[in-house]
Each structure stands twice: as structure tokens, then as C-alpha cells.
Design a protein around this motif. Structure first.
Motif, mmCIF file in Angstrom:
data_model
loop_
_atom_site.group_PDB
_atom_site.id
_atom_site.type_symbol
_atom_site.label_atom_id
_atom_site.label_comp_id
_atom_site.label_asym_id
_atom_site.label_seq_id
_atom_site.Cartn_x
_atom_site.Cartn_y
_atom_site.Cartn_z
ATOM 1 N N ARG A 81 7.149 -26.987 -5.834
ATOM 2 C CA ARG A 81 8.030 -27.854 -5.893
ATOM 3 C C ARG A 81 9.671 -27.832 -5.927
ATOM 4 N N THR A 85 12.147 -29.264 -3.399
ATOM 5 C CA THR A 85 13.382 -29.900 -3.885
ATOM 6 C C THR A 85 14.299 -29.230 -3.155
ATOM 7 N N GLN A 89 17.266 -31.644 -1.465
ATOM 8 C CA GLN A 89 18.254 -32.022 -2.234
ATOM 9 C C GLN A 89 19.451 -32.854 -1.954
#
Length: 118
Positions: A81, A85, A89
Motif C-alpha cells: 500500500r 500510494t 500521491q
């Protein structure tokens, strides 16, 4: 997450056997699998598998725990994750409609299990 850690994780997955190991372990979450089962499932010699497991472990993508005489390996989904991410982002530059298909594709394939009242 530091860029160096993302590069390490992506480099670990940029090899067919290690990618297959990681995907196999994801399918077997949360129970994990013993190293011997992983090697048999993927038809990889045990000593070669040990090297691949070490690389994935150093990248933080898997971890192991001893259970009796076996070492059980599990995918580190939190680390995955963090990597995803990091990659996303700054997605879309303020245009969420651009990333909507990607976010939809990342939606889990199965709903969370209901917790039993105890």
C-alpha cells in the motif's frame, strides 16, 4: 515513504519468480505459506527460492515467522500500500476524473469479512 525504498521494492518485483512468489503470498493472506510449499507450488529449487525470499524480505514486501519447525512467509500488504500510494500521491494534478479508472481498478476484489460478535 522514501524513494529508495520504493525503488528497492519495485526492483525486487522486477523478476518473474519473485513477482510470482509475491502474488502467491497475496493469495494466501492472512495465513501465509511455508517456504517449501512456495517452492513446490512454483517449481523452484529450495536453495533458489531461499534467495528470492531473502530479496523480497529485504525489500520489505514479505516477512516470515517461525511456527514450530516451519518458517511461514506472508506478504506485507501495508508495504505494498505504501509503494502504490507513493506512486499515486500526485496523481491527476487536481483532476480526479483522470485517476478514477485507476482507483476503481484498485478496489478490492472481495468485500471485507464481517466481524463476528463475540
Amino acid at each position: 515513504m522514501e524513494p529508495e525504498n520504493v525503488i528497492l521494492a519495485l526492483a525486487a518485483l522486477a523478476q518473474p519468480t519473485r513477482l510470482n512468489v509475491f502474488r502467491l503470498l497475496v493469495r494466501h493472506e492472512p495465513e501465509g505459506l511455508p517456504a517449501g510449499d512456495i517452492a513446490r507450488e512454483l517449481a523452484v529449487p529450495h536453495n533458489t527460492m531461499s534467495s528470492h525470499l531473502g530479496i523480497l524480505s529485504r525489500a520489505g514486501l514479505i516477512h516470515s515467522e517461525r511456527r514450530s519447525r516451519s518458517i511461514i512467509y506472508r506478504a506485507d500488504l501495508d508495504r505494498l500500500r505504501e509503494v502504490v500510494t507513493f506512486l499515486l500521491q500526485d496523481c491527476c494534478g487536481g483532476h480526479p476524473d483522470v485517476c478514477a479508472p485507476l482507483v476503481d481498478a484498485l478496489t478490492p476484489c472481495c468485500p471485507p469479512k464481517e466481524k463476528a460478535d463475540g
